[in-house]
Design an enzyme around this catalytic site. Structure first.
Site, short mmCIF file in Angstrom:
data_model
loop_
_atom_site.label_atom_id
_atom_site.label_comp_id
_atom_site.label_asym_id
_atom_site.label_seq_id
_atom_site.Cartn_x
_atom_site.Cartn_y
_atom_site.Cartn_z
N ASN A 98 -3.92 1.22 0.61
CA ASN A 98 -2.49 0.97 0.38
C ASN A 98 -1.82 2.31 0.17
O ASN A 98 -1.95 2.93 -0.88
CB ASN A 98 -2.34 0.07 -0.86
CG ASN A 98 -0.88 -0.14 -1.23
OD1 ASN A 98 0.02 0.24 -0.48
ND2 ASN A 98 -0.64 -0.73 -2.39
N LYS B 269 1.21 3.00 -0.18
CA LYS B 269 2.42 2.93 -1.00
C LYS B 269 3.55 3.74 -0.33
O LYS B 269 3.61 3.79 0.89
CB LYS B 269 2.12 3.39 -2.43
CG LYS B 269 0.93 2.61 -3.02
CD LYS B 269 0.77 2.79 -4.50
CE LYS B 269 -0.43 1.96 -4.98
NZ LYS B 269 -0.64 2.02 -6.42
N HIS C 281 2.11 -7.33 -5.04
CA HIS C 281 1.56 -6.13 -5.70
C HIS C 281 2.26 -5.93 -7.04
O HIS C 281 3.46 -6.21 -7.17
CB HIS C 281 1.77 -4.90 -4.79
CG HIS C 281 0.99 -3.72 -5.27
ND1 HIS C 281 1.44 -2.92 -6.30
CD2 HIS C 281 -0.22 -3.23 -4.90
CE1 HIS C 281 0.53 -1.97 -6.53
NE2 HIS C 281 -0.48 -2.15 -5.70
N GLU D 32 3.41 -3.40 -8.40
CA GLU D 32 4.61 -2.56 -8.34
C GLU D 32 5.82 -3.37 -7.87
O GLU D 32 6.95 -3.11 -8.26
CB GLU D 32 4.34 -1.33 -7.45
CG GLU D 32 3.47 -0.32 -8.20
CD GLU D 32 2.49 0.45 -7.35
OE1 GLU D 32 2.67 0.52 -6.12
OE2 GLU D 32 1.52 0.99 -7.93
N GLU E 220 -5.97 -6.53 -9.54
CA GLU E 220 -5.59 -5.17 -9.91
C GLU E 220 -5.01 -5.18 -11.32
O GLU E 220 -3.84 -5.50 -11.52
CB GLU E 220 -4.52 -4.63 -8.95
CG GLU E 220 -4.98 -4.52 -7.51
CD GLU E 220 -4.15 -3.50 -6.73
OE1 GLU E 220 -4.75 -2.55 -6.22
OE2 GLU E 220 -2.92 -3.64 -6.67
N GLY F 77 -3.13 3.78 -10.84
CA GLY F 77 -2.55 5.12 -10.86
C GLY F 77 -2.70 5.84 -12.18
O GLY F 77 -2.08 6.87 -12.42
N SER G 265 -7.37 2.63 -9.62
CA SER G 265 -8.10 3.89 -9.76
C SER G 265 -9.51 3.86 -9.15
O SER G 265 -10.44 4.44 -9.70
CB SER G 265 -8.16 4.32 -11.23
OG SER G 265 -6.85 4.55 -11.72
P1 13P Z 1 -4.57 3.51 -7.42
O1 13P Z 1 -5.86 3.45 -6.63
O2 13P Z 1 -3.76 4.72 -7.13
O3 13P Z 1 -4.82 3.27 -8.87
O4 13P Z 1 -3.68 2.28 -6.91
C1 13P Z 1 -4.24 1.02 -6.86
C2 13P Z 1 -3.32 0.11 -6.15
O5 13P Z 1 -2.28 -0.25 -6.68
C3 13P Z 1 -3.67 -0.32 -4.79
O6 13P Z 1 -2.85 -1.32 -4.35
#
Ligand code: 13P
Length: 250
Positions: A9, A11, A95, A97, A167, A173, A213
């Site tokens: 992903n 982002k 997601h 976010e 997640e 992150g 992560s």
């Molecule tokens: P990170 O791997 O940067 O923690 O992000 C995870 C994520 O949100 C994947 O969709």
């Protein structure tokens, strides 16, 4: 046996030129015989180009979001059919976010899941608890609620085309990963809940990815858990070498 699925992903990262470079580095480093299913989810602006770069490979294309309506006056939104037209097979829905920053409620996520399914896209349905939920012992309750509301009205044929991504929001992150045991516990709960709602074979075949992560140092142990069938990778998928190491560990 369930297949292992690794999703990158991206982002809101990678302009067109950077996308071309990253994809060619990933393709150059991929083993020919890889049994892992690999899905790349670049930003909308790179979908068309990435699709043409992965043609004739086993790599699949996914989008990071979509809107549930088919077309019309929805400035800034993208429909399932538009995603299909640039080669998407998958779409990430719900997601954290989207849920946290853009206030997407479960009801909207449910509509998006249904619209993706009715347009023949395969949703990667994300769920996960906040840090305060975990600290208050509400993880299972939150996951259960997100599952029930998100999957409301989804049939036993449709669920077979959905992948679930667990997640934990506190692990995204932040560099903090759920321990393999913490993740396995929630994955098992998700599998059992889906089995109860649909059937034991639906539960058994459900692909559940872990995200938060994930990096080369922890992916092997996470992916060796019985109910962890893959990874949804953020930060570590933006560099070909770390992403390729995660793929190799699967
Ligand atoms: P990170 O791997 O940067 O923690 O992000 C995870 C994520 O949100 C994947 O969709």
């Amino acid at each position: 046996m369930r297949r292992k699925v690794i999703v990158g992903n991206w982002k809101m990262n990678m302009n067109l030129h950077q996308s071309q470079k990253l994809v060619s580095e990933i393709l150059n480093g991929l083993g020919k015989e890889s049994k892992v299913e690999l899905i790349l989810c670049p930003p909308f602006t790179s979908l068309f180009e990435v699709n043409s770069l992965i043609k004739n490979t086993n790599v699949k294309l996914g989008a990071q979001n979509m809107y549930f309506e088919e077309s019309g006056a929805f400035t800034g939104e993208v429909s399932a059919e538009m995603l299909k037209s640039v080669g998407c097979e998958y779409v990430i829905i719900g997601h954290s976010e989207r849920r946290v920053i853009f206030n997407e409620p479960d009801e909207l996520i449910n509509k998006k899941l249904k619209a993706a399914l009715s347009n023949d896209l395969k949703p990667i349905f994300c769920i996960g608890e906040l840090l305060e939920n975990r600290e208050n012992g509400q993880t299972i309750q939150v996951i259960s609620n997100q599952l029930n509301k998100g999957l409301d009205g989804i049939t036993s044929e449709e669920i077979k085309r959905i992948t679930i991504a667990y997640e934990p929001v506190w692990a995204i992150g932040t560099g903090k990963t759920a321990t393999p045991l913490q993740a396995q516990e929630v994955h098992l709960f998700i599998r059992e809940s889906v089995a109860k709602k649909y059937s034991s074979s639906v539960g058994e075949n459900l692909v559940i990815q872990y995200g938060g992560s994930v990096k080369p140092e922890n992916s092997g142990e996470l992916l060796s858990q019985k109910d962890i069938d893959g990874a949804l990778v953020g930060g570590a998928c933006l560099k070909a070498d770390s992403f390729l190491s995660i793929i190799a560990s699967a």
